[in-house]
Design an enzyme around this catalytic site. Structure first.
Site, mmCIF file in Angstrom:
data_model
loop_
_atom_site.group_PDB
_atom_site.id
_atom_site.type_symbol
_atom_site.label_atom_id
_atom_site.label_comp_id
_atom_site.label_asym_id
_atom_site.label_seq_id
_atom_site.Cartn_x
_atom_site.Cartn_y
_atom_site.Cartn_z
ATOM 1 N N CYS A 133 0.685 -1.177 0.001
ATOM 2 C CA CYS A 133 -0.123 -0.016 -0.089
ATOM 3 C C CYS A 133 0.878 1.199 0.021
ATOM 4 C CB CYS A 133 -1.034 0.195 1.142
ATOM 5 S SG CYS A 133 -2.022 1.280 1.344
ATOM 6 N N CYS A 136 -0.502 4.355 2.165
ATOM 7 C CA CYS A 136 0.020 3.967 3.695
ATOM 8 C C CYS A 136 1.244 4.143 3.959
ATOM 9 C CB CYS A 136 -0.409 2.470 4.233
ATOM 10 S SG CYS A 136 -2.058 1.826 3.490
ATOM 11 N N ASP A 137 2.262 3.729 3.182
ATOM 12 C CA ASP A 137 3.663 3.587 3.581
ATOM 13 C C ASP A 137 4.491 4.369 2.672
ATOM 14 O OD1 ASP A 137 2.805 1.746 5.455
ATOM 15 O OD2 ASP A 137 3.167 0.124 3.921
#
Ligand code: NAP
Length: 310
Positions: A133, A136-137
């Protein structure tokens, strides 16, 4: 314990849309959130193709709005994951957080989860440099050299997004042409920070001992030639697996685990309906999941009416 009229499993575009319709039909739905409340759209950035948002909308905001809309008409939410279920009787039984819930009808909208390559290092280094993701990261990898695996829209989107932070993104694809839509391909190919390695597989990742990603080992699928690349992060974007494991044996699925439906959203178990990415491996869009969620709520409503439950 009271028997709910309807329980909706999953809180992505399919689940929340079915909740809006079921709640407005006075069915007092209970939505079981699942492991990723809001579903996959919470892990994406700009959604530019959801009708009604000419300027685009951020994925998490879109889902927050759907949730509020469902809440407005009286939907209840329960945070938890389905552990097991029994759909054999008229009353459907669902075990969540160790407790049994009961309902006259069930809508499954559990979506799909990211696929992995199956490398040993991939799981061990997940969250330590390996990710599925970018949204997300990505921000953890400022000025880093990154690798993305895949050739579909997800890989295009992740690569392009990662260039906001990364020094360079190498996109590795196993064939010599992308599966992605033309517009996403074009954006990716003209981005100066992205280099594409065609006909290439990721075959191993260093460094397990150090507990972080330092190097990607690659192999050309045509020549067999091996090479390696120093990278700090690896993003796997190779598609998804339907989240139907909790329903195995209760309803029919295809060989890949996608739930089979007929006459709209009816599963093989009467009173159990399914919608969205856990059913659909063809369209897989927020708007199609939402559309199927609507269909499932209407199908469930008709089923309940025929049973005299209103
Ligand atoms: P996808 O379209 O199924 O593409 C998966 C890609 O990963 C393919 O290029 C495939 O290669 C590759 N792949 C699969 N298994 C692999 C393996 N074991 N090793 C190496 N490569 C592997 O999945 P997706 O990109 O996640 O997209 C899914 C759906 O969501 C699509 O309908 C897409 O349009 C949609 N989507 C839309 C957006 C957007 O509009 N913003 C963003 C993301 C996704 P091959 O091509 O060789 O099979």
């Amino acid at each position: 314990m009271s028997v709910k009229k309807i329980i909706i499993i999953g809180s992505g575009a399919a689940g929340l849309t079915s909740a809006v319709y079921a709640a407005r039909a006075n069915l007092n739905p209970l939505v079981i959130d699942g492991s990723l409340p809001g579903g996959q759209l919470t892990t994406t950035t700009d959604v530019e193709n959801f009708p009604g948002f000419p300027e685009g909308v951020m994925g998490p905001e879109l889902m927050e709005r759907m949730r509020k809309q469902a809440e407005r008409f009286g939907t209840e939410f329960l945070f938890g994951q389905v552990e097991s279920c029994d759909f054999s009787g008229e009353i459907k039984k669902i075990k969540v957080n160790g407790k049994e819930l009961q309902a006259h009808a069930v809508i499954i909208g559990t979506g799909a989860s990211p696929k992995l390559l199956g490398l040993e290092e991939e799981k061990k280094l997940m969250g330590r440099g390996v990710s599925t993701c970018a949204t997300c990261d990505g921000a953890f990898f400022r000025d880093a050299n990154l690798l993305v695996v895949g050739g579909g829209d997800s890989a295009m989107e992740e690569s392009t997004f990662l260039t906001k932070f990364a020094k360079k993104v190498t996109l590795v694809h196993r064939r010599d042409e992308f599966r992605a839509s033309k517009i996403m391909q074009e954006r990716t190919l003209k981005n100066p920070k992205i280099e594409v390695l065609w006909n290439t597989n990721l075959i191993a990742i260093d460094d397990l001992q150090a507990g972080k990603v330092t190097q990607a080992h690659l192999q050309n699928t045509q020549t067999g030639e091996k090479s390696s690349l120093e990278v700090e992060g690896i993003f796997i974007a190779i598609g998804h697996i339907p989240n139907s494991q909790a329903f195995q044996g209760q309803i029919d699925t295809d060989d890949n685990g996608y739930i089979l439906v007929k006459q709209g959203t009816h599963t093989s178990s009467p009173g159990v309906f399914a919608a969205g990415d856990c059913v659909d491996h063809v369209y897989r869009q927020a708007i199609t999941a939402a559309g199927m969620g609507c269909m499932a709520a209407l199908d469930a409503e008709r089923y309940l009416t025929a049973k005299g439950i209103e």
